[in-house]
Design a protein around this motif. Sequence first.
Motif, mmCIF file in Angstrom:
data_model
loop_
_atom_site.group_PDB
_atom_site.id
_atom_site.type_symbol
_atom_site.label_atom_id
_atom_site.label_comp_id
_atom_site.label_asym_id
_atom_site.label_seq_id
_atom_site.Cartn_x
_atom_site.Cartn_y
_atom_site.Cartn_z
ATOM 1 N N ALA A 28 0.818 -1.210 0.000
ATOM 2 C CA ALA A 28 0.000 0.000 0.000
ATOM 3 C C ALA A 28 0.854 1.262 0.000
ATOM 4 C CB ALA A 28 -0.935 0.011 1.208
ATOM 5 N N ALA A 29 1.995 1.228 0.691
ATOM 6 C CA ALA A 29 2.863 2.404 0.760
ATOM 7 C C ALA A 29 4.259 1.971 1.182
ATOM 8 C CB ALA A 29 2.306 3.433 1.745
ATOM 9 N N ALA A 30 5.258 2.774 0.803
ATOM 10 C CA ALA A 30 6.640 2.488 1.174
ATOM 11 C C ALA A 30 7.420 3.784 1.250
ATOM 12 C CB ALA A 30 7.293 1.538 0.169
ATOM 13 N N GLU A 31 8.354 3.829 2.182
ATOM 14 C CA GLU A 31 9.221 4.990 2.347
ATOM 15 C C GLU A 31 10.613 4.517 2.717
ATOM 16 O OE1 GLU A 31 9.725 8.731 5.460
ATOM 17 O OE2 GLU A 31 7.716 7.925 5.063
ATOM 18 N N LEU A 32 11.617 5.173 2.171
ATOM 19 C CA LEU A 32 13.008 4.786 2.411
ATOM 20 C C LEU A 32 13.862 6.040 2.510
ATOM 21 C CD1 LEU A 32 14.998 2.321 2.531
ATOM 22 C CD2 LEU A 32 15.322 2.651 0.068
ATOM 23 N N THR A 33 14.698 6.127 3.549
ATOM 24 C CA THR A 33 15.575 7.280 3.704
ATOM 25 C C THR A 33 17.029 6.835 3.745
ATOM 26 O OG1 THR A 33 15.566 7.268 6.127
ATOM 27 C CG2 THR A 33 13.776 8.453 5.027
ATOM 28 N N ASP A 34 17.913 7.786 3.548
ATOM 29 C CA ASP A 34 19.346 7.511 3.599
ATOM 30 C C ASP A 34 19.830 7.498 5.046
ATOM 31 O OD1 ASP A 34 19.266 7.617 0.842
ATOM 32 O OD2 ASP A 34 19.969 9.696 0.743
ATOM 33 N N GLU A 81 9.949 2.221 5.875
ATOM 34 C CA GLU A 81 8.562 2.050 6.334
ATOM 35 C C GLU A 81 7.766 1.367 5.236
ATOM 36 O OE1 GLU A 81 4.688 4.525 8.044
ATOM 37 O OE2 GLU A 81 6.669 5.484 7.939
ATOM 38 N N LEU A 82 6.978 0.385 5.628
ATOM 39 C CA LEU A 82 6.184 -0.410 4.691
ATOM 40 C C LEU A 82 4.765 -0.542 5.220
ATOM 41 C CD1 LEU A 82 8.892 -3.143 4.521
ATOM 42 C CD2 LEU A 82 8.186 -1.914 2.481
ATOM 43 N N VAL A 83 3.784 -0.424 4.340
ATOM 44 C CA VAL A 83 2.390 -0.658 4.700
ATOM 45 C C VAL A 83 1.814 -1.652 3.691
ATOM 46 C CG1 VAL A 83 0.095 0.343 5.043
ATOM 47 C CG2 VAL A 83 2.147 1.665 5.659
ATOM 48 N N PHE A 84 1.160 -2.691 4.200
ATOM 49 C CA PHE A 84 0.579 -3.730 3.350
ATOM 50 C C PHE A 84 -0.909 -3.896 3.650
ATOM 51 C CE2 PHE A 84 5.048 -4.850 3.829
ATOM 52 C CZ PHE A 84 5.430 -5.007 2.509
ATOM 53 N N ARG A 97 1.874 -2.693 9.184
ATOM 54 C CA ARG A 97 2.836 -1.595 9.019
ATOM 55 C C ARG A 97 4.141 -2.013 9.687
ATOM 56 N NH1 ARG A 97 3.545 3.407 12.313
ATOM 57 N NH2 ARG A 97 4.567 4.988 11.008
ATOM 58 N N ILE A 98 5.231 -1.879 8.952
ATOM 59 C CA ILE A 98 6.558 -2.216 9.450
ATOM 60 C C ILE A 98 7.429 -0.976 9.380
ATOM 61 C CG2 ILE A 98 8.621 -3.629 9.088
ATOM 62 C CD1 ILE A 98 6.771 -5.680 7.670
ATOM 63 N N VAL A 99 8.050 -0.611 10.491
ATOM 64 C CA VAL A 99 9.000 0.491 10.524
ATOM 65 C C VAL A 99 10.322 -0.057 11.031
ATOM 66 C CG1 VAL A 99 9.596 2.724 11.513
ATOM 67 C CG2 VAL A 99 7.209 2.220 10.923
ATOM 68 N N ALA A 145 8.264 -2.548 -2.949
ATOM 69 C CA ALA A 145 8.562 -1.358 -2.143
ATOM 70 C C ALA A 145 9.706 -0.566 -2.758
ATOM 71 C CB ALA A 145 8.894 -1.771 -0.711
ATOM 72 N N LYS A 146 10.726 -1.249 -3.240
ATOM 73 C CA LYS A 146 11.854 -0.560 -3.878
ATOM 74 C C LYS A 146 11.392 0.175 -5.133
ATOM 75 C CE LYS A 146 15.048 -4.063 -2.165
ATOM 76 N NZ LYS A 146 15.907 -5.213 -2.524
#
Length: 350
Positions: free
Chosen positions: A200-206, A221-224, A232-234, A323-324
Amino acid sequence: MDRTLIIGLGRAGLGLHWAVLRKLRTAGRHTDLFDTAPVLTLDPPAPEAPARAEGLRPVASVAEARTLLDPEHTVVHLCTPPIARLGLLRELAAAGFRRIIVEKPLAVDRQSVREILALARRERLRLAIVAPWLASALTARLERLVQEGALGELRSIDIRQSKPRMSRTLTNGGHPTAFDVEPPHSLGVCLRLAGEASLAAAELTDMRIGDTTIPGMGRAELVFRHKEATSRIVSDLTAPVRERRVQLEFTDGRAVAHYPNGEDDHYAQLRFSRTGRPETWEVFPDDALSAYFVDTYRALRDGTDLEPQLRLGARVVELLADAKDATRRLGATDAHSPAGSGGRQVSHAG
């Protein structure tokens, strides 16, 4: 009983796989599973001294290992980084080794997964993906809560996996993104508890350390979406503290669980309650990796079907690949660039 060959003596191979195997062999409770003969190791870039100090026997190649081992009675632990698996699996298959425990994740992209699965089918490999969270006593208790329905129907899963991983990230480029480090453990649990999922959503930071930037290795961060629930996984690899926390929300209650945070204290904690009722708090032993190795060696010996585990491991890689792709489309760090360059890409300000 089976001999053991460990390929890759980094943190996973020496610090986890061998440490647990040594403990199990010393305890002497599973003499039907673990041969007492020296464990062979293959790690060409590393000096032999650390292996010999641990009582291990280094070899220079898969071919040399084959002259010392019977593949039919050997379990191979493949602990190399996930970006370097396919070639070694081909080499092992050609030498006759068929029973292989692969460190998670199985791979870092869909194409590699497809090629590994095709190789496994063609060469009749019996692959087991390292998944201690799925062998965990805590996961089993959470699964019972979901199945028994005492707290109602599962509606959401929230998982926090935080740990400082700066030093290893700077020196080791084997994991292309933060998606590939901790989430493979927790995503498998989400699929086990809530069933098939879609991203559903994904976020990735350096990761930023002073003037140094390591692309894609900070916070993930991942939302399924599952059929009846969301998860939700952080995972934060720059966090100052360690945390492995899972919260389940049900239609008539809640459960909050903590997996053990390190190798020095194998105890899990679980608190749960129905809405408006007193809370139950449990603390219990949970040496998940030991349990996983015992179960897996037994399954390999007895011919137990490992296909469901392999499919689950492959599905985890596919969802993380989604997610990537999503973070790339949003203009985030290119999740594949470190792998494509063969190592960690680090930039320095100024």
